[in-house]
Design a protein around this motif. Structure first.
Motif, PDB file in Angstrom:
ATOM      1  N   MET A   1       0.847  -1.186   0.000  1.00 32.03           N
ATOM      2  CA  MET A   1       0.000   0.000   0.000  1.00 32.03           C
ATOM      3  C   MET A   1       0.886   1.240   0.000  1.00 32.03           C
ATOM      4  SD  MET A   1      -2.928   1.083   2.724  1.00 32.03           S
ATOM      5  CE  MET A   1      -2.262   2.311   3.808  1.00 32.03           C
ATOM      6  N   SER A   2       0.523   2.173  -0.802  1.00 34.37           N
ATOM      7  CA  SER A   2       1.269   3.424  -0.891  1.00 34.37           C
ATOM      8  C   SER A   2       0.498   4.512  -0.144  1.00 34.37           C
ATOM      9  CB  SER A   2       1.443   3.797  -2.362  1.00 34.37           C
ATOM     10  OG  SER A   2       2.262   4.917  -2.479  1.00 34.37           O
ATOM     11  N   LEU A   3       1.222   5.321   0.570  1.00 29.88           N
ATOM     12  CA  LEU A   3       0.639   6.440   1.311  1.00 29.88           C
ATOM     13  C   LEU A   3       1.197   7.743   0.766  1.00 29.88           C
ATOM     14  CD1 LEU A   3       1.269   5.352   5.027  1.00 29.88           C
ATOM     15  CD2 LEU A   3      -0.924   5.356   3.863  1.00 29.88           C
ATOM     16  N   SER A   4       0.463   8.806   0.956  1.00 29.37           N
ATOM     17  CA  SER A   4       1.041  10.126   0.703  1.00 29.37           C
ATOM     18  C   SER A   4       1.719  10.557   2.000  1.00 29.37           C
ATOM     19  CB  SER A   4      -0.038  11.133   0.308  1.00 29.37           C
ATOM     20  OG  SER A   4      -0.874  11.413   1.425  1.00 29.37           O
ATOM     21  N   LEU A   5       2.602  11.515   1.889  1.00 26.89           N
ATOM     22  CA  LEU A   5       3.268  12.025   3.085  1.00 26.89           C
ATOM     23  C   LEU A   5       2.245  12.624   4.044  1.00 26.89           C
ATOM     24  CD1 LEU A   5       5.972  12.396   4.500  1.00 26.89           C
ATOM     25  CD2 LEU A   5       6.183  14.606   3.349  1.00 26.89           C
ATOM     26  N   SER A   6       1.246  13.321   3.514  1.00 28.60           N
ATOM     27  CA  SER A   6       0.231  13.913   4.395  1.00 28.60           C
ATOM     28  C   SER A   6      -0.575  12.825   5.102  1.00 28.60           C
ATOM     29  CB  SER A   6      -0.676  14.885   3.645  1.00 28.60           C
ATOM     30  OG  SER A   6      -1.353  14.231   2.604  1.00 28.60           O
ATOM     31  N   GLN A   7      -0.817  11.694   4.416  1.00 26.26           N
ATOM     32  CA  GLN A   7      -1.510  10.579   5.072  1.00 26.26           C
ATOM     33  C   GLN A   7      -0.652  10.000   6.198  1.00 26.26           C
ATOM     34  OE1 GLN A   7      -2.162   8.330   1.449  1.00 26.26           O
ATOM     35  NE2 GLN A   7      -4.390   8.522   1.654  1.00 26.26           N
ATOM     36  N   LEU A   8       0.646   9.813   5.933  1.00 27.85           N
ATOM     37  CA  LEU A   8       1.538   9.308   6.978  1.00 27.85           C
ATOM     38  C   LEU A   8       1.559  10.268   8.159  1.00 27.85           C
ATOM     39  CD1 LEU A   8       3.684   7.249   7.967  1.00 27.85           C
ATOM     40  CD2 LEU A   8       5.399   8.693   6.832  1.00 27.85           C
ATOM     41  N   ASN A   9       1.641  11.556   7.882  1.00 28.57           N
ATOM     42  CA  ASN A   9       1.655  12.563   8.951  1.00 28.57           C
ATOM     43  C   ASN A   9       0.374  12.532   9.779  1.00 28.57           C
ATOM     44  OD1 ASN A   9       4.215  13.595   8.417  1.00 28.57           O
ATOM     45  ND2 ASN A   9       3.441  15.153   7.007  1.00 28.57           N
ATOM     46  N   ALA A  10      -0.762  12.192   9.158  1.00 28.19           N
ATOM     47  CA  ALA A  10      -2.066  12.243   9.831  1.00 28.19           C
ATOM     48  C   ALA A  10      -2.414  10.959  10.593  1.00 28.19           C
ATOM     49  CB  ALA A  10      -3.160  12.535   8.807  1.00 28.19           C
ATOM     50  N   LEU A  11      -1.666   9.888  10.378  1.00 31.40           N
ATOM     51  CA  LEU A  11      -1.981   8.624  11.059  1.00 31.40           C
ATOM     52  C   LEU A  11      -1.809   8.746  12.563  1.00 31.40           C
ATOM     53  CD1 LEU A  11      -0.139   6.016   8.762  1.00 31.40           C
ATOM     54  CD2 LEU A  11      -2.612   6.382   8.950  1.00 31.40           C
ATOM     55  N   SER A  12      -2.543   7.901  13.289  1.00 36.63           N
ATOM     56  CA  SER A  12      -2.320   7.819  14.730  1.00 36.63           C
ATOM     57  C   SER A  12      -0.900   7.321  14.973  1.00 36.63           C
ATOM     58  CB  SER A  12      -3.316   6.844  15.363  1.00 36.63           C
ATOM     59  OG  SER A  12      -3.010   5.508  14.957  1.00 36.63           O
ATOM     60  N   GLN A  13      -0.405   7.501  16.185  1.00 37.38           N
ATOM     61  CA  GLN A  13       0.943   7.034  16.536  1.00 37.38           C
ATOM     62  C   GLN A  13       1.070   5.533  16.263  1.00 37.38           C
ATOM     63  OE1 GLN A  13       3.589   8.764  17.466  1.00 37.38           O
ATOM     64  NE2 GLN A  13       4.943   7.120  18.120  1.00 37.38           N
ATOM     65  N   ALA A  14       0.086   4.759  16.689  1.00 34.14           N
ATOM     66  CA  ALA A  14       0.140   3.300  16.510  1.00 34.14           C
ATOM     67  C   ALA A  14       0.106   2.929  15.026  1.00 34.14           C
ATOM     68  CB  ALA A  14      -1.011   2.631  17.250  1.00 34.14           C
ATOM     69  N   ALA A  15      -0.749   3.578  14.254  1.00 39.78           N
ATOM     70  CA  ALA A  15      -0.854   3.268  12.827  1.00 39.78           C
ATOM     71  C   ALA A  15       0.414   3.678  12.082  1.00 39.78           C
ATOM     72  CB  ALA A  15      -2.080   3.947  12.221  1.00 39.78           C
ATOM     73  N   ALA A  16       0.976   4.831  12.437  1.00 39.84           N
ATOM     74  CA  ALA A  16       2.212   5.282  11.787  1.00 39.84           C
ATOM     75  C   ALA A  16       3.356   4.326  12.114  1.00 39.84           C
ATOM     76  CB  ALA A  16       2.559   6.704  12.229  1.00 39.84           C
ATOM     77  N   THR A  17       3.448   3.931  13.366  1.00 39.38           N
ATOM     78  CA  THR A  17       4.496   2.984  13.776  1.00 39.38           C
ATOM     79  C   THR A  17       4.341   1.683  13.013  1.00 39.38           C
ATOM     80  OG1 THR A  17       4.659   3.996  15.965  1.00 39.38           O
ATOM     81  CG2 THR A  17       5.522   1.761  15.743  1.00 39.38           C
ATOM     82  N   SER A  18       3.116   1.209  12.890  1.00 39.79           N
ATOM     83  CA  SER A  18       2.848  -0.032  12.161  1.00 39.79           C
ATOM     84  C   SER A  18       3.282   0.077  10.697  1.00 39.79           C
ATOM     85  CB  SER A  18       1.361  -0.371  12.258  1.00 39.79           C
ATOM     86  OG  SER A  18       1.072  -1.529  11.528  1.00 39.79           O
ATOM     87  N   GLU A  19       2.958   1.183  10.040  1.00 40.80           N
ATOM     88  CA  GLU A  19       3.373   1.399   8.647  1.00 40.80           C
ATOM     89  C   GLU A  19       4.896   1.454   8.537  1.00 40.80           C
ATOM     90  OE1 GLU A  19       1.794   1.391   5.759  1.00 40.80           O
ATOM     91  OE2 GLU A  19      -0.183   1.143   6.644  1.00 40.80           O
ATOM     92  N   LEU A  20       5.526   2.153   9.459  1.00 41.37           N
ATOM     93  CA  LEU A  20       6.979   2.300   9.415  1.00 41.37           C
ATOM     94  C   LEU A  20       7.685   0.965   9.662  1.00 41.37           C
ATOM     95  CD1 LEU A  20       7.245   5.734  11.216  1.00 41.37           C
ATOM     96  CD2 LEU A  20       7.684   5.268   8.786  1.00 41.37           C
TER      97      LEU A  20
END
Length: 173
Positions: A1-20
């Protein structure tokens, strides 16, 4: 799945950590990078990633956690299986081994086992654009090193891989 930078910035802490964590399996790196949001652009993200990786590699456990997230280059059966599914990111990164002769794959498998036995972690190399023979040559060149040297070498290669995966995550590679 591809995200935009603004989508990554807007994710919750847990969701961003999971993506990273799909880019690097060091939980300290992923949490540090998620904490550093928002990012103005991809260069800011990559710079923050580099800084988070420098911090994470001060503890060997973080390095080993990141290394554990990689398939072993050179396991003949797993390599052949991976190349059937070119969608797999690790297989794409290792696509140089796709056309390798079985003898080279077998030598990679043996060298990988020798490396694992000697250092206690798998051989990490930024494989994108490298042939199986080039990977084998790098493996054989690094095998004589001591463990401390190889932790540094593997950490450097891990950071290259992570940077590419971050760019892919954001559809920028």
């Amino acid at each position: 799945m591809s995200l935009s930078l603004s989508q990554l910035n807007a994710l919750s802490q847990a969701a961003a950590t999971s993506e990273l964590l799909t880019c690097c399996t060091s939980s300290q790196w992923a949490q540090t990078l998620a904490d550093a949001r928002p990012f103005a652009d991809i260069e800011a993200l990559l710079s923050a990633s580099d800084a988070a990786w420098q911090q994470a590699q001060t503890d060997e456990a973080n390095l080993l956690e990141a290394f554990d997230g990689h398939p072993q280059i050179g396991n003949v059966d797993s390599l052949k299986e991976k190349y059937r599914n070119t969608q797999d990111s690790a297989a794409h990164e290792q696509s140089g081994a796709n056309d390798a002769e079985d003898a080279v794959l077998e030598a990679l498998a043996q060298g990988n086992q020798d490396y694992l036995d000697k250092f206690g972690f798998i051989f990490i190399v930024f494989a994108t654009g490298k042939s199986a023979q080039q990977m084998l040559d790098l493996l054989q060149a690094r095998l004589p090193n001591d463990r401390k040297t190889e932790l540094v070498n593997a950490a450097t290669e891990q950071n290259k891989i992570t940077r590419l995966r971050l760019q892919k995550l954001l559809g920028d590679a």
